[in-house]
Write a protein that holds these residues in place. Sequence first.
Motif, mmCIF file in Angstrom:
data_model
loop_
_atom_site.group_PDB
_atom_site.id
_atom_site.type_symbol
_atom_site.label_atom_id
_atom_site.label_comp_id
_atom_site.label_asym_id
_atom_site.label_seq_id
_atom_site.Cartn_x
_atom_site.Cartn_y
_atom_site.Cartn_z
ATOM 1 N N ALA A 14 51.807 -5.670 61.106
ATOM 2 C CA ALA A 14 50.560 -4.987 61.463
ATOM 3 C C ALA A 14 50.378 -3.697 60.653
ATOM 4 C CB ALA A 14 50.536 -4.678 62.954
ATOM 5 N N LEU A 15 51.476 -3.078 60.254
ATOM 6 C CA LEU A 15 51.397 -1.837 59.467
ATOM 7 C C LEU A 15 50.912 -2.095 58.043
ATOM 8 C CD1 LEU A 15 54.729 -0.122 60.607
ATOM 9 C CD2 LEU A 15 52.386 0.549 61.224
ATOM 10 N N LYS A 16 51.028 -3.337 57.596
ATOM 11 C CA LYS A 16 50.605 -3.723 56.235
ATOM 12 C C LYS A 16 51.223 -2.797 55.173
ATOM 13 C CE LYS A 16 46.230 -5.802 57.717
ATOM 14 N NZ LYS A 16 46.793 -6.970 58.218
ATOM 15 N N LEU A 17 52.534 -2.664 55.246
ATOM 16 C CA LEU A 17 53.262 -1.811 54.302
ATOM 17 C C LEU A 17 53.272 -2.475 52.930
ATOM 18 C CD1 LEU A 17 56.237 -0.926 56.671
ATOM 19 C CD2 LEU A 17 54.223 0.477 56.164
ATOM 20 N N THR A 18 52.659 -1.843 51.965
ATOM 21 C CA THR A 18 52.525 -2.442 50.633
ATOM 22 C C THR A 18 53.851 -2.522 49.894
ATOM 23 O OG1 THR A 18 51.971 -0.288 49.672
ATOM 24 C CG2 THR A 18 50.130 -1.683 50.406
ATOM 25 N N TRP A 19 54.827 -1.774 50.316
ATOM 26 C CA TRP A 19 56.112 -1.758 49.620
ATOM 27 C C TRP A 19 57.070 -2.840 50.123
ATOM 28 C CZ3 TRP A 19 60.296 -0.315 52.742
ATOM 29 C CH2 TRP A 19 59.982 0.336 53.934
ATOM 30 N N ILE A 20 56.723 -3.530 51.193
ATOM 31 C CA ILE A 20 57.551 -4.630 51.699
ATOM 32 C C ILE A 20 56.876 -5.941 51.318
ATOM 33 C CG2 ILE A 20 58.485 -5.798 53.727
ATOM 34 C CD1 ILE A 20 58.738 -3.091 55.055
ATOM 35 N N ASP A 21 57.597 -6.762 50.552
ATOM 36 C CA ASP A 21 57.044 -8.036 50.108
ATOM 37 C C ASP A 21 57.235 -9.152 51.125
ATOM 38 O OD1 ASP A 21 56.166 -7.161 47.444
ATOM 39 O OD2 ASP A 21 58.312 -6.888 47.071
ATOM 40 N N LYS A 22 58.391 -9.155 51.814
ATOM 41 C CA LYS A 22 58.681 -10.224 52.768
ATOM 42 C C LYS A 22 59.506 -9.674 53.930
ATOM 43 C CE LYS A 22 58.879 -13.705 49.117
ATOM 44 N NZ LYS A 22 59.708 -14.672 48.417
ATOM 45 N N VAL A 23 59.254 -10.219 55.125
ATOM 46 C CA VAL A 23 60.035 -9.891 56.316
ATOM 47 C C VAL A 23 60.670 -11.174 56.811
ATOM 48 C CG1 VAL A 23 59.976 -8.997 58.673
ATOM 49 C CG2 VAL A 23 58.475 -7.992 56.932
ATOM 50 N N TYR A 24 61.996 -11.147 56.951
ATOM 51 C CA TYR A 24 62.717 -12.329 57.428
ATOM 52 C C TYR A 24 63.348 -12.043 58.785
ATOM 53 C CZ TYR A 24 62.325 -14.177 52.693
ATOM 54 O OH TYR A 24 61.843 -14.637 51.504
ATOM 55 N N LEU A 25 63.346 -13.059 59.633
ATOM 56 C CA LEU A 25 63.986 -12.972 60.935
ATOM 57 C C LEU A 25 65.307 -13.735 60.902
ATOM 58 C CD1 LEU A 25 60.752 -13.861 62.836
ATOM 59 C CD2 LEU A 25 61.761 -11.606 62.743
ATOM 60 N N ASN A 26 66.366 -13.077 61.275
ATOM 61 C CA ASN A 26 67.703 -13.646 61.467
ATOM 62 C C ASN A 26 68.485 -13.941 60.190
ATOM 63 O OD1 ASN A 26 67.307 -13.595 64.314
ATOM 64 N ND2 ASN A 26 66.099 -15.440 64.102
ATOM 65 N N GLU A 27 67.839 -14.456 59.149
ATOM 66 C CA GLU A 27 68.554 -14.721 57.905
ATOM 67 C C GLU A 27 67.580 -14.807 56.736
ATOM 68 O OE1 GLU A 27 70.477 -18.548 57.625
ATOM 69 O OE2 GLU A 27 68.875 -19.509 58.741
ATOM 70 N N ILE A 28 68.112 -14.527 55.561
ATOM 71 C CA ILE A 28 67.332 -14.687 54.340
ATOM 72 C C ILE A 28 67.580 -16.102 53.838
ATOM 73 C CG2 ILE A 28 67.024 -13.908 51.949
ATOM 74 C CD1 ILE A 28 67.940 -11.127 52.895
ATOM 75 N N PRO A 29 66.520 -16.854 53.540
ATOM 76 C CA PRO A 29 66.710 -18.232 53.056
ATOM 77 C C PRO A 29 67.522 -18.258 51.760
ATOM 78 C CG PRO A 29 64.393 -17.792 53.539
ATOM 79 C CD PRO A 29 65.115 -16.488 53.648
ATOM 80 N N ASN A 30 68.281 -19.316 51.569
ATOM 81 C CA ASN A 30 69.145 -19.448 50.386
ATOM 82 C C ASN A 30 68.393 -19.227 49.084
ATOM 83 O OD1 ASN A 30 71.483 -19.928 51.826
ATOM 84 N ND2 ASN A 30 71.217 -22.141 51.809
ATOM 85 N N GLU A 31 67.158 -19.720 49.010
ATOM 86 C CA GLU A 31 66.408 -19.601 47.756
ATOM 87 C C GLU A 31 66.004 -18.155 47.446
ATOM 88 O OE1 GLU A 31 63.480 -20.937 51.003
ATOM 89 O OE2 GLU A 31 65.462 -21.564 50.336
ATOM 90 N N ASP A 32 66.114 -17.256 48.423
ATOM 91 C CA ASP A 32 65.751 -15.850 48.195
ATOM 92 C C ASP A 32 66.956 -14.913 48.176
ATOM 93 O OD1 ASP A 32 63.155 -15.443 47.528
ATOM 94 O OD2 ASP A 32 62.455 -14.946 49.538
ATOM 95 N N LEU A 33 68.151 -15.436 48.349
ATOM 96 C CA LEU A 33 69.336 -14.578 48.421
ATOM 97 C C LEU A 33 69.552 -13.742 47.159
ATOM 98 C CD1 LEU A 33 71.978 -16.754 50.287
ATOM 99 C CD2 LEU A 33 70.863 -14.665 51.096
ATOM 100 N N ASP A 34 69.245 -14.271 46.009
ATOM 101 C CA ASP A 34 69.466 -13.552 44.756
ATOM 102 C C ASP A 34 68.192 -12.935 44.196
ATOM 103 O OD1 ASP A 34 72.191 -14.193 44.763
ATOM 104 O OD2 ASP A 34 71.797 -16.138 43.838
ATOM 105 N N ASN A 35 67.148 -12.881 45.002
ATOM 106 C CA ASN A 35 65.872 -12.327 44.564
ATOM 107 C C ASN A 35 65.976 -10.808 44.467
ATOM 108 O OD1 ASN A 35 63.275 -11.420 44.214
ATOM 109 N ND2 ASN A 35 62.409 -12.582 45.906
ATOM 110 N N THR A 36 65.811 -10.263 43.284
ATOM 111 C CA THR A 36 65.863 -8.810 43.098
ATOM 112 C C THR A 36 64.507 -8.260 42.641
ATOM 113 O OG1 THR A 36 66.621 -9.024 40.812
ATOM 114 C CG2 THR A 36 68.320 -8.853 42.514
ATOM 115 N N THR A 37 63.485 -9.111 42.616
ATOM 116 C CA THR A 37 62.164 -8.676 42.159
ATOM 117 C C THR A 37 61.214 -8.383 43.318
ATOM 118 O OG1 THR A 37 61.393 -10.967 41.970
ATOM 119 C CG2 THR A 37 62.370 -9.968 39.994
#
Length: 126
Positions: A14-37
């Motif tokens: 709801a805050l629409k924070l422009t600096w946060i690209d994704k919010v994950y609950l409980n775990e980060i999916p395997n395909e995003d674990l090495d995402n540094t961008t």
Amino acid sequence: MLLPVSQVASLVNALKLTWIDKVYLNEIPNEDLDNTTSTVMLLQETDSSPAYHANSTFKGLAMGVEIQIFYKVDLEDDFNPLEAEIALLKALKDAGWLIVASQHHTTDPDTNQLTKTIYVTKNEMI
């Protein structure tokens, strides 16, 4: 009543924070674990205990959430993580969450990402 991580996620979204690209609950999916961008936030439940004891029962829940922020490696020059975090903490406080701890910034040795961990709690009547 929503799970504590879902409550915090709803607030953050709801805050629409422009600096946060994704919010994950409980775990980060395997395909995003090495995402540094992308800057990602991971929310994990730390507490869901009975609270407000009276008359041999409980009347509420003590809820806790761990907030982990993994900043993208190439932050914009004009972006100040500390100012962004302070605004987030104020919004959480205004929504009734108590800031229990705000850990120091660390650098992930594998990805070289700046990280931050925050713990919040909230007691809610049921």
